[in-house]
Design a protein around this motif. Structure first.
Motif, mmCIF file in Angstrom:
data_model
loop_
_atom_site.group_PDB
_atom_site.id
_atom_site.type_symbol
_atom_site.label_atom_id
_atom_site.label_comp_id
_atom_site.label_asym_id
_atom_site.label_seq_id
_atom_site.Cartn_x
_atom_site.Cartn_y
_atom_site.Cartn_z
ATOM 1 N N LEU A 365 0.853 -1.189 0.000
ATOM 2 C CA LEU A 365 0.000 0.000 0.000
ATOM 3 C C LEU A 365 0.887 1.236 0.000
ATOM 4 N N ASP A 366 1.060 1.810 -1.171
ATOM 5 C CA ASP A 366 1.993 2.921 -1.330
ATOM 6 C C ASP A 366 1.334 4.280 -1.216
ATOM 7 N N SER A 367 0.014 4.320 -1.154
ATOM 8 C CA SER A 367 -0.705 5.580 -1.007
ATOM 9 C C SER A 367 -1.946 5.330 -0.169
ATOM 10 N N GLY A 368 -2.589 6.398 0.240
ATOM 11 C CA GLY A 368 -3.743 6.276 1.115
ATOM 12 C C GLY A 368 -3.323 6.292 2.572
ATOM 13 N N LEU A 369 -4.269 6.563 3.449
ATOM 14 C CA LEU A 369 -3.974 6.728 4.875
ATOM 15 C C LEU A 369 -4.072 5.391 5.598
ATOM 16 N N PHE A 370 -3.211 4.465 5.192
ATOM 17 C CA PHE A 370 -3.196 3.126 5.763
ATOM 18 C C PHE A 370 -2.048 2.998 6.755
ATOM 19 N N VAL A 371 -2.302 2.334 7.874
ATOM 20 C CA VAL A 371 -1.265 2.151 8.883
ATOM 21 C C VAL A 371 -1.136 0.670 9.222
ATOM 22 N N ARG A 372 -0.010 0.334 9.816
ATOM 23 C CA ARG A 372 0.254 -1.045 10.201
ATOM 24 C C ARG A 372 -0.226 -1.272 11.636
ATOM 25 N N PRO A 373 -1.121 -2.221 11.871
ATOM 26 C CA PRO A 373 -1.476 -2.542 13.255
ATOM 27 C C PRO A 373 -0.215 -2.883 14.042
ATOM 28 N N THR A 374 -0.012 -2.191 15.138
ATOM 29 C CA THR A 374 1.255 -2.216 15.848
ATOM 30 C C THR A 374 1.050 -2.601 17.303
ATOM 31 N N VAL A 375 1.977 -3.417 17.817
ATOM 32 C CA VAL A 375 1.915 -3.830 19.217
ATOM 33 C C VAL A 375 3.279 -3.607 19.862
ATOM 34 N N PHE A 376 3.262 -2.963 21.015
ATOM 35 C CA PHE A 376 4.453 -2.810 21.844
ATOM 36 C C PHE A 376 4.289 -3.656 23.096
ATOM 37 N N SER A 377 5.360 -4.351 23.493
ATOM 38 C CA SER A 377 5.356 -5.100 24.746
ATOM 39 C C SER A 377 6.409 -4.542 25.686
ATOM 40 N N ASP A 378 6.397 -5.064 26.921
ATOM 41 C CA ASP A 378 7.280 -4.536 27.966
ATOM 42 C C ASP A 378 7.082 -3.030 28.135
ATOM 43 N N VAL A 379 5.854 -2.597 27.993
ATOM 44 C CA VAL A 379 5.542 -1.172 28.145
ATOM 45 C C VAL A 379 5.414 -0.855 29.628
ATOM 46 N N ARG A 380 5.995 0.258 30.041
ATOM 47 C CA ARG A 380 5.841 0.749 31.410
ATOM 48 C C ARG A 380 4.707 1.768 31.460
ATOM 49 N N SER A 381 4.068 1.859 32.604
ATOM 50 C CA SER A 381 2.909 2.734 32.725
ATOM 51 C C SER A 381 3.274 4.206 32.622
ATOM 52 N N ASP A 382 4.553 4.550 32.824
ATOM 53 C CA ASP A 382 4.947 5.956 32.738
ATOM 54 C C ASP A 382 5.346 6.376 31.328
ATOM 55 N N MET A 383 5.302 5.471 30.367
ATOM 56 C CA MET A 383 5.621 5.816 28.983
ATOM 57 C C MET A 383 4.476 6.610 28.357
ATOM 58 N N ARG A 384 4.814 7.471 27.427
ATOM 59 C CA ARG A 384 3.796 8.271 26.750
ATOM 60 C C ARG A 384 2.785 7.390 26.023
ATOM 61 N N ILE A 385 3.263 6.300 25.418
ATOM 62 C CA ILE A 385 2.337 5.448 24.665
ATOM 63 C C ILE A 385 1.346 4.751 25.583
ATOM 64 N N ALA A 386 1.660 4.671 26.894
ATOM 65 C CA ALA A 386 0.730 4.079 27.853
ATOM 66 C C ALA A 386 -0.179 5.119 28.490
ATOM 67 N N GLN A 387 0.138 6.380 28.334
ATOM 68 C CA GLN A 387 -0.620 7.440 28.985
ATOM 69 C C GLN A 387 -1.450 8.275 28.019
ATOM 70 N N GLU A 388 -0.972 8.477 26.810
ATOM 71 C CA GLU A 388 -1.646 9.355 25.858
ATOM 72 C C GLU A 388 -2.555 8.560 24.921
ATOM 73 N N GLU A 389 -3.679 9.157 24.598
ATOM 74 C CA GLU A 389 -4.595 8.528 23.652
ATOM 75 C C GLU A 389 -4.015 8.641 22.244
ATOM 76 N N ILE A 390 -3.703 7.506 21.641
ATOM 77 C CA ILE A 390 -3.112 7.499 20.296
ATOM 78 C C ILE A 390 -4.198 7.531 19.233
ATOM 79 N N PHE A 391 -5.312 6.883 19.501
ATOM 80 C CA PHE A 391 -6.451 6.848 18.589
ATOM 81 C C PHE A 391 -6.080 6.196 17.258
ATOM 82 N N GLY A 392 -5.434 5.081 17.380
ATOM 83 C CA GLY A 392 -5.049 4.317 16.210
ATOM 84 C C GLY A 392 -4.811 2.878 16.605
ATOM 85 N N PRO A 393 -4.454 2.003 15.655
ATOM 86 C CA PRO A 393 -4.293 0.577 15.936
ATOM 87 C C PRO A 393 -2.942 0.279 16.580
#
Length: 487
Positions: A365-393
Motif C-alpha cells: 500500500l503505497d498511497s492512502g492513509l493506511f497504517v500497520r497494526p502495531t503492538v508494543f510489549s514490555d511497556v511501562r505505565s509511565d511511557m507516553r504510549i501508555a498514557q496518551e490517547e493514540i487513537f489508532g491501531p
C-alpha cells in the motif's frame, strides 16, 4: 445500490443546511474539502457555517420547542420508530457513505457502524415508551421536563453512531436540536437529515449546521438560547466547549478521550482472553475512545501472551475498504494518520519492544492513509504510549507482578471511560471490575448492550449516553409540592 455521493448531488444537499424545515444556503463563504482517506482524493466540498447560521438554527429550534415538547411521548416514539425503519431501508447507502468519507471497511460499516447507530434509535424508542415523566413521592410530584434547545457536536470516528446516540434521546425527551457534525465526515449527517424529514419530524425540531469548532462549535457553546451542549470529541475540545459555555451556565455533557485497560487476570484462559482483546483494541482501526489499548497481563505469562497477540494481528487485513476480505480500511484523516506515525516513533524511542507492525504503510500500500497494526510489549505505565490517547491501531502490553499491581496500572491514567477484565472466575472478575475507575466495565467480552449507560470518569468527561440514563441527560427535574392530595 445507490451511490451516496450521486444521491446527495442529485438532490442538491451537499452545499445546504437544514434549518427550520427548509434546506437553505449558508451565510458564510468558506468551504472545506471532504477527503476519501483510502485514495486521498477530494470527493465533496461542504460549506462551513458561521454565527449567523447558528442564530437562525437556534431560533428555529426555539420556535419549535413548545409544540414538540407538548407532543405525547408515544407520538414522539412513533416518529423515532419510523426513523429507525428508514435507516434500515437505507443501511447500504449509509454504510457506503461512511466508507467513502472516513475509511471504514465496508464490511465493518455494514455490520457495526450502521447497525449500532440504528440500535440507538430503537433503544430511545423503547425507553421512551416505558418512561414515566411524572412520579409520586409522598404528596410531591417529581416531574421530568425537556431541558430545551440542545446543541449536539459529534465526531468523525463513529459519525452516524454518535449522531443517533445524541439525537434520538434528545428528541425522545422532547428537546429540539441543532446538530454540528464533524466537518471531516459530514456527508452521513446529510443523509440522516433527509431521513429525519421523511420520518415526519416537524420543521425546526431538528436542524443541521455544518462547520468547524471555531466557527460553529463556539457559536453554539456561547449562545444564550441554547440550553445544553452535548459533545463527543477529544478532551481538549471538551474543555474548550465547557469554558465557552460557562458564561451562560448551560448544561454541558462530555464524552471525551480514553486510554482503556484490558486487565487479564492470573487465572484467565489466555487462548480465550487475548485474541478478542486484540480485536477490541484494533476495532475501527483503534479510532474509538473506549478501545482497550492497554493490555495488562501477568508477567509470568508475558511470552505466551506475546505469541498469541502476534498471531491475532496476522488475522487483520488492511486495505482498500471497498474490497472483499478487507477487515480494516484507512485512517479517517491525514492529521490522525500523522499522529499515529508520530506515536509509534515515540514508543520506539521510549524503549518499548515492538512485536508487531511499525511505522509506515503496510506492504503493498503505497498511497492512502493506511497504517500497520502495531503492538508494543514490555511497556511501562509511565511511557507516553501508555498514557496518551493514540487513537489508532496501537496496542500496549504492560506486565504486572501482583493483581494489586495490575489494578493500580489499570487506574494509572487521567481517563476513565471504559475497561475490560478477563478471568475464569466471574466473582473475582466482578470484584476487580468494581475497583477500576471507569464508567463502563466489560467482563469477559459481553455482547453490546445499547441500554447500558456509557460515559466517563475524570478527564473522559461527564454525563451518560445510551439507555434510560441517556434520556435523563436531556431532562430537567421539577418538584411540585402538594401536587397529590394528602392521604
Amino acid at each position: 445500490m445507490t451511490d451516496p455521493l450521486t444521491h446527495l448531488s442529485k438532490i442538491n444537499r451537499v452545499d445546504q443546511f437544514l434549518i427550520g424545515g427548509d434546506w437553505v444556503t449558508p451565510q458564510g463563504s468558506a468551504f472545506q474539502a471532504v477527503i476519501d482517506p483510502a485514495t486521498e482524493t477530494e470527493i465533496a466540498r461542504i460549506p462551513l457555517g458561521d454565527a449567523r447560521d447558528v442564530d437562525r438554527a437556534v431560533a428555529a429550534a426555539r420556535a419549535a420547542l413548545a409544540g414538540w415538547s407538548a407532543r405525547a411521548p408515544q407520538d414522539r416514539a412513533d416518529i423515532l420508530e419510523r426513523l429507525a425503519d428508514l435507516m434500515e431501508d437505507r443501511a447500504d447507502m449509509l454504510a457506503q457513505c461512511l466508507t467513502r468519507e472516513m475509511g471504514a471497511a465496508l464490511s465493518y460499516a455494514q455490520t457495526a457502524q450502521v447497525p449500532l447507530a440504528i440500535a440507538h434509535v430503537r433503544t430511545a424508542c423503547e425507553v421512551l415508551r416505558e418512561f414515566a415523566f411524572v412520579t409520586q413521592r409522598g404528596t410531591t410530584a417529581i416531574v421530568r421536563e425537556p431541558i430545551g434547545v440542545v446543541a449536539l457536536i459529534t465526531p468523525w470516528n463513529w459519525p452516524l453512531y454518535q449522531i443517533t446516540a445524541k439525537v434520538a434521546p434528545a428528541l425522545a425527551a422532547g428537546c429540539t436540536v441543532v446538530l454540528k457534525p464533524s466537518e471531516l465526515a459530514p456527508l452521513n449527517a446529510l443523509l440522516f437529515a433527509e431521513l429525519i424529514e421523511e420520518a415526519g419530524v416537524p420543521a425546526g425540531v431538528f436542524n443541521l449546521v455544518q462547520g468547524d469548532g471555531p466557527g460553529v462549535g463556539t457559536a453554539l457553546s456561547i449562545h444564550r438560547d441554547v440550553d445544553m451542549i452535548s459533545i463527543t470529541g477529544s478532551t481538549r475540545a471538551g474543555i474548550a466547549v465547557a469554558k465557552a459555555a460557562a458564561d451562560t451556565v448551560k448544561r454541558v455533557a462530555q464524552e471525551l478521550g480514553g486510554k482503556s485497560p484490558n486487565l487479564i487476570l492470573p487465572d484467565a484462559d489466555l487462548a480465550r482472553a487475548v485474541p478478542p482483546g486484540v480485536a477490541a483494541a484494533m476495532r475501527n482501526l483503534g479510532q474509538s475512545c473506549s478501545a482497550p489499548t492497554r493490555m495488562i497481563v501477568p508477567r509470568a505469562h508475558l511470552a505466551e501472551v506475546e505469541d498469541i497477540v502476534v498471531r491475532a494481528v496476522l488475522e487483520i487485513t488492511v486495505g482498500d475498504p471497498r474490497d472483499a476480505g478487507v477487515t480494516h480500511g484507512a485512517i479517517a484523516n491525514r492529521a490522525q494518520f500523522d499522529r499515529i506515525q508520530q506515536m509509534i516513533e515515540v514508543g520506539m524511542a521510549e524503549g518499548a519492544r515492538m512485536i508487531a507492525g511499525g511505522p509506515g504503510r503496510p506492504d503493498g500500500l503505497d498511497s492512502g492513509l493506511f497504517v500497520r497494526p502495531t503492538v508494543f510489549s514490555d511497556v511501562r505505565s509511565d511511557m507516553r504510549i501508555a498514557q496518551e490517547e493514540i487513537f489508532g491501531p496501537v496496542l500496549c502490553v504492560l506486565p504486572y507482578d501482583t493483581l494489586e499491581d495490575g489494578i493500580a496500572i489499570a487506574n494509572d491514567t487521567v481517563y476513565g471511560l471504559g475497561a475490560h477484565v478477563q478471568g475464569r472466575h466471574l466473582d473475582q472478575a466482578r470484584a476487580v471490575g468494581r475497583q477500576i475507575r471507569a464508567g463502563q466495565v466489560h467482563l469477559n467480552y459481553p455482547a453490546f448492550d445499547p441500554h447500558a449507560p456509557f460515559g466517563g470518569y475524570r478527564q473522559s468527561g461527564n454525563g451518560r449516553e445510551f439507555g434510560r440514563e441517556g434520556l435523563l441527560e436531556y431532562l430537567e427535574v421539577k418538584s411540585m409540592l402538594g401536587y397529590f392530595p394528602q392521604s
